[in-house]
Design a protein around this motif. Structure first.
Motif, PDB file in Angstrom:
ATOM      1  N   HIS A  18      -5.891  -5.227  -5.995  1.00  0.00           N
ATOM      2  CA  HIS A  18      -6.702  -4.309  -6.009  1.00  0.00           C
ATOM      3  C   HIS A  18      -7.150  -3.184  -7.507  1.00  0.00           C
ATOM      4  N   ALA A  71      -6.017   2.565  -3.811  1.00  0.00           N
ATOM      5  CA  ALA A  71      -6.845   1.574  -3.204  1.00  0.00           C
ATOM      6  C   ALA A  71      -8.326   1.357  -2.013  1.00  0.00           C
ATOM      7  N   GLN A  72      -9.171   0.117  -2.612  1.00  0.00           N
ATOM      8  CA  GLN A  72     -10.101   0.173  -1.529  1.00  0.00           C
ATOM      9  C   GLN A  72     -10.647  -1.349  -1.465  1.00  0.00           C
ATOM     10  N   ASP A  73     -11.273  -1.401  -0.692  1.00  0.00           N
ATOM     11  CA  ASP A  73     -12.349  -2.697  -0.408  1.00  0.00           C
ATOM     12  C   ASP A  73     -13.870  -1.904  -0.467  1.00  0.00           C
ATOM     13  N   GLU A  74     -14.608  -2.605  -0.535  1.00  0.00           N
ATOM     14  CA  GLU A  74     -15.500  -1.377  -0.579  1.00  0.00           C
ATOM     15  C   GLU A  74     -16.950  -2.374  -0.295  1.00  0.00           C
ATOM     16  N   TYR A  79     -15.482  -0.856   5.428  1.00  0.00           N
ATOM     17  CA  TYR A  79     -14.680  -0.271   4.401  1.00  0.00           C
ATOM     18  C   TYR A  79     -13.457  -0.659   4.754  1.00  0.00           C
ATOM     19  N   TYR A  81      -9.066   1.479   2.888  1.00  0.00           N
ATOM     20  CA  TYR A  81      -8.671   2.023   2.023  1.00  0.00           C
ATOM     21  C   TYR A  81      -7.220   2.072   2.905  1.00  0.00           C
ATOM     22  N   TYR A 107      -5.022  -9.946 -12.320  1.00  0.00           N
ATOM     23  CA  TYR A 107      -6.003  -9.348 -12.531  1.00  0.00           C
ATOM     24  C   TYR A 107      -7.389 -10.086 -13.161  1.00  0.00           C
TER      25      TYR A 107
END
Length: 145
Positions: A18, A71-74, A79, A81, A107
């Motif tokens: 992320h 860190a997030q997953d949107e 969702y 985080y 990355y």
């Protein structure tokens, strides 16, 4: 049912690739400085990121001695985080080339990582690796609903 991640879940999530948002206290009266960063993390270990030795970010990190990273997953509809806070435990100056390679390849594709490293080789000697020990975690995982 709780939406809070377990210790294993949060560490596995943070170990994913992320882009993190790093926050560090700023001067009196100003909001914290918050900037996107590439980072490395393995469960049970420290968080590491690379930044410029003379950047505003690094100046504030030296003053504060601690940071937070989220860190997030949107991806809809769920969702997730993980936000973690902790002290800076090491600043490696300069950043090691192998850490720069590992970070870039985490990355970017291998080809793009090689191009990025070539494009930034002139400033490589001005970069430092900062290591942070996770102390406090705040998490949510809406996939548990």
């Amino acid at each position: 049912m709780t939406l809070v991640m377990s210790a294993d879940e949060r560490e596995a999530f943070l170990a994913g690739a992320h882009v993190g948002v790093l926050s560090v206290a700023d001067e009196d009266g100003r909001a914290p400085l918050a900037l996107p960063v590439w980072y490395l993390y393995e469960p049970g270990g420290d968080i590491a990121f690379i930044t410029a030795r003379d950047s505003r970010k690094m100046e504030l990190i030296r003053e504060a001695g601690r940071v937070s990273l989220v860190a997030q997953d949107e991806e809809p509809p769920y969702y997730r985080y993980a936000s973690v806070e902790g002290p800076v435990v090491e600043v490696q100056d300069p950043a090691r080339q192998e850490d720069r390679v590992t970070m870039a390849e985490r990355y970017l594709s291998r080809e793009d990582a090689a191009a990025y490293l070539e494009d930034t080789k002139g400033v490589a000697g001005t970069m430092v690796t900062v290591r942070v020990r996770p102390e406090r975690w705040y998490t949510r995982d809406y996939t548990k609903r």
